[in-house]
Design an enzyme around this catalytic site. Structure first.
Site, mmCIF file in Angstrom:
data_model
loop_
_atom_site.group_PDB
_atom_site.id
_atom_site.type_symbol
_atom_site.label_atom_id
_atom_site.label_comp_id
_atom_site.label_asym_id
_atom_site.label_seq_id
_atom_site.Cartn_x
_atom_site.Cartn_y
_atom_site.Cartn_z
ATOM 1 N N CYS A 198 19.319 -18.326 13.443
ATOM 2 C CA CYS A 198 18.107 -17.405 13.855
ATOM 3 C C CYS A 198 17.164 -17.253 12.736
ATOM 4 C CB CYS A 198 18.494 -16.248 14.675
ATOM 5 S SG CYS A 198 17.115 -15.289 15.073
ATOM 6 N N ASP A 246 20.429 -43.216 0.298
ATOM 7 C CA ASP A 246 21.862 -42.303 0.362
ATOM 8 C C ASP A 246 22.405 -42.900 1.721
ATOM 9 O OD1 ASP A 246 24.278 -40.935 0.589
ATOM 10 O OD2 ASP A 246 23.114 -38.993 0.499
#
Length: 449
Positions: A206, A357
């Protein structure tokens, strides 16, 4: 317009004409040349346009294509960077090819790389921004999703009078108060049942109190009707919403937006979000709901690399771009719904445009694929060893498994696969390389324009 801008535009248009007539196209080189002569040329090119900027992690290219279809249904020709070349030079190239629509209204719909939003916004004045979603993607370029959002907001805040059309199901787009007017779109089609997202999902805290967000329903990943049981933070009210989802296959989806039926001829829940965003833009440009839904329901050619279907000596090859775990999982969920046996090829590159990556492939749920109805699996691309190891761990039966480094060998193998339908999942530069090979052999037209 200054003399410098005029010279730059003339040089850019000439190079675009030459490249497209003699060199099989070019999506960024004309823009690079134009910017070399006048770095500020975009300001002159974009003058008098009503501009929609579409950005986010996944869905930019298809959302842009669908939005253009919707707007062209009312206004005629709409300027766009349909090739997906979404950095400054590609956007300049798009403006170099501008044509006026039948209405005389000058509209531009621009797919924009997240990091390039503030760069582009220095030179143009957008009418609205569309924010699709934010997921971890190319961490070497963008960092975490919060860093990416800050880059986008830097551009948005340059134009506080512009409207923001944001995916209301994404908590991050409700995390900061903006001076701009914000209108939200999302899904409102499920029975409510309190639930949590999987623990490794992006963006679950949140923004007000850092408690873990709960959901009344989810569509996928961190998208859904979220709320915080601790402080009351919750999803905002939606203006444009999917009110019913009636049928999904790998090739299509039937649903309703604000109770208006749409038959989208491309599969995947993520693509319903793209159609919903296009609907929202159309509404803001005063296109009637019936006209929008009719445009979205047209069975047109697929967009470059986004479920593009290619006939390969009688086999139906569906090419799908994959670039991050959330997008990959949505594609895997989609192809699982195919009710017939299919073959699968996964092509992995790790160039700058792909993200260097490759560890993200370990977050994809390959283990959930129905290998019992996939009689042939192929791996390829510059990092074929990485994706081969990943699929071996996922449980691909060895007798059904093959690997080819060269894309010529990949293409030859695909032609021999035992099923009529083949899905090819590929990273961005692998898509480019495979499409060039297919064009050289005459299966598709060259270029992306």
């Amino acid at each position: 317009m200054s003399l410098k801008s005029s010279l730059a535009i003339t040089a850019g248009k000439t190079s675009h004409w030459f490249l497209h007539n003699f060199m099989h196209g070019g999506t960024s080189l004309p823009g690079k040349l134009t910017l070399k002569i006048d770095p500020d040329v975009l300001q002159a090119l974009a003058k008098d346009y009503e501009i929609a900027i579409i950005t986010g992690t996944n869905g930019k290219t298809l959302t842009t294509a669908l939005t253009v279809k919707v707007l062209e249904a009312k206004y005629g020709n709409v300027l766009t960077n349909k090739s997906g070349s979404n950095m400054k030079q590609g956007i300049v190239t798009a403006f170099l090819t501008a044509k006026t629509g039948k209405s005389g209204k000058k509209i531009a719909v621009l797919e924009t790389d997240e990091a390039n939003v503030p760069i582009i916004c220095e030179y143009i004045k957008p009418k609205l921004f569309v924010l699709t979603n934010l997921f971890r993607d190319q961490m070497d370029r963008y960092g975490e999703i919060y860093t990416t959002y800050d880059k986008i907001l830097k551009g948005v805040l340059m134009h506080p009078d512009a409207l923001v059309l944001a995916n209301g199901d994404a908590p991050i787009f409700n995390s900061k108060k903006l001076p701009n007017k914000v209108i939200y779109y999302g899904f409102e089609n499920q029975t409510e049942k309190e639930q949590l997202a999987p623990a490794n999902t992006d963006g679950l805290l949140c923004p007000s109190c850092q408690h873990i967000l709960h959901f009344k329903y989810r569509s996928y990943s961190n998208l859904g009707k979220y709320f915080c049981p601790e402080c009351g933070f919750k999803r905002p009210e939606l203006t444009y919403k999917v009110t019913a989802l009636t049928q999904q296959t790998p090739q299509s989806s039937s649903f309703k937006i604000n109770d208006h039926p749409v038959q989208l001829h491309i599969g995947g829940t993520y693509n319903i979000y793209n159609a919903l965003a296009a609907y929202a833009v159309g509404a803001q440009f005063d296109v009637a709901p019936e006209t929008i839904c009719q445009a979205l329901s047209q069975n047109d050619e697929k967009v470059f690399g986004r479920q593009e279907v290619i006939n390969l000596d009688g086999k139906e090859v569906t090419m799908i771009l994959v670039k991050n775990p959330v997008g990959l999982d949505q594609v895997l969920e989609m192809i699982k719904t195919d009710d017939k046996p299919f073959s699968l090829a996964v092509l992995l590159n790790a160039n700058y445009a792909d993200g260097i990556d490759t560890s993200w492939i370990w977050d994809g749920n390959f283990e959930n694929l129905p290998f019992d109805k996939i009689p042939s699996v192929l791996t390829g691309g510059e990092r074929y060893k990485d994706i081969t190891f990943r699929l071996r761990v996922a449980g691909v039966p060895e007798e059904n498994f093959a690997q080819r480094e060269s894309l010529k060998d990949v293409l030859a193998f695909i032609k021999q696969m035992p099923t009529e339908h083949i899905y090819v999942l590929a990273t961005y530069t692998a898509v480019l390389q495979l499409r060039k090979l297919l064009a050289d052999e005459g299966y598709i037209k060259g270029g992306m324009d």
